[in-house]
Motif scaffolding. Structure first.
Motif, mmCIF file in Angstrom:
data_model
loop_
_atom_site.group_PDB
_atom_site.id
_atom_site.type_symbol
_atom_site.label_atom_id
_atom_site.label_comp_id
_atom_site.label_asym_id
_atom_site.label_seq_id
_atom_site.Cartn_x
_atom_site.Cartn_y
_atom_site.Cartn_z
ATOM 1 N N GLY A 178 -0.540 -16.680 10.377
ATOM 2 C CA GLY A 178 0.709 -16.905 11.085
ATOM 3 C C GLY A 178 0.748 -18.275 11.741
ATOM 4 N N VAL A 179 1.940 -18.818 11.891
ATOM 5 C CA VAL A 179 2.145 -20.080 12.601
ATOM 6 C C VAL A 179 3.329 -19.904 13.543
ATOM 7 N N THR A 180 3.103 -20.165 14.822
ATOM 8 C CA THR A 180 4.161 -20.056 15.830
ATOM 9 C C THR A 180 4.236 -21.364 16.602
ATOM 10 N N VAL A 181 5.458 -21.875 16.788
ATOM 11 C CA VAL A 181 5.674 -23.104 17.545
ATOM 12 C C VAL A 181 6.352 -22.750 18.871
ATOM 13 N N VAL A 182 5.800 -23.255 19.957
ATOM 14 C CA VAL A 182 6.290 -22.949 21.296
ATOM 15 C C VAL A 182 7.150 -24.102 21.793
ATOM 16 N N CYS A 183 8.406 -23.810 22.136
ATOM 17 C CA CYS A 183 9.358 -24.848 22.546
ATOM 18 C C CYS A 183 10.013 -24.486 23.880
#
Length: 278
Positions: A178-183
């Motif tokens: 999985g890849v999650t980007v936090v913005c």
């Protein structure tokens, strides 16, 4: 997260410290990694006093050193039998008029905010592919989703992180990773008061420019991030006002451009018309 192994870069303060604490509470075994070993140790010691089935230890890590990042990942893999979670969270900022930035400052922010993330991905991703599981969690910013005058170097690097994460996600899915980007919008951390060029008021700028009344609590953000990772969400955008701003950017970029131009002008007038930006 029970039993999971994790590395959190930039773990000695702010978002990284909150993520480390939330992970330990959820049962993970965390390496609190930071270029400031004293800060990382303090966070790890504080976490050790909390309730939770996980554990934490500190490690000094300069994310601009690819060899050091790879060595820490290899160490965790050897010690824990694998790396489940890599939080590429370390970052710096500069705020003020772009012409005030030196080439050394441009180089520094690219080295930490872009290359530092790349080093984390390069070191951790192959291990995760080999196991067919794991998650990469990349800390970007609202500045990676929307244009942001007066923090142009920061916004540039965070746009790069968003692009990396969302692009890699399509590949990683086929490997079970999985890849999650936090913005997030402005988070109540020390970074709001750092990187100021010629009197730039970062705290005021981030709050008013991102249309939020108060900075986001890092513990609240950490909870949202772990939930997003568990659900394998592509993006975690907090708080709700930030999601509204992002939606407006997608619906009417021309309107956002006009609003940002007016805001930058207002910031300069607030300073008395000087070129410094805030």
């Amino acid at each position: 997260m029970s039993g999971a192994s994790a590395i959190v870069t930039g773990g000695g303060s702010g978002i990284g410290a909150a993520l480390s604490a939330a992970l330990v509470r959820s049962g993970a075994h965390v390496v609190v990694a930071d270029i400031d070993l004293e800060a990382a140790t303090r966070v790890a010691d504080e976490i050790a006093e909390m309730s939770g089935s996980g554990s934490a230890r500190a490690a000094r890590l300069d994310v601009t050193d690819a060899g050091a990042v790879a060595a820490l990942v290899d160490e965790v893999v050897a010690d824990r039998g694998g790396l489940d979670l890599m939080f590429a969270n370390a970052g710096i900022t500069w705020g003020g008029d772009t012409e005030l930035l030196t080439l050394a400052q441009w180089d520094a922010i690219v080295d930490v905010n872009i290359r530092g993330v790349v080093h984390c991905v390069h070191a951790a991703y192959p291990h995760m592919i080999g196991r067919g599981s794991g998650s990469l969690v990349l800390t970007a910013s609202m500045g990676g989703l929307c244009p942001a005058g007066l923090i142009t170097s920061y916004a540039m690097t965070k746009h790069a992180v968003v692009g990396l994460g969302l692009s890699l996600r399509a590949e990683a899915a086929g490997h079970g990773v999985g890849v999650t980007v936090v913005c997030p919008a402005a988070v109540d951390t020390a970074i709001l008061d750092k990187g100021q060029l010629d009197g730039f008021d970062g705290r005021h700028f981030y709050l008013t420019g991102q249309h939020v009344r108060q900075p986001l609590d890092p513990d609240r953000l950490a909870k949202s991030v772990l939930d997003g990772v568990a659900r394998n969400r592509a993006l975690v955008v907090e708080p709700a006002r930030a999601r509204a701003t992002w939606r407006l950017q997608r619906l009417s970029p021309a309107l956002m451009d006009r609003m940002l131009t007016r805001y930058v002008g207002a910031v300069r007038r607030r300073r008395g018309g000087g070129p410094a930006g805030a």
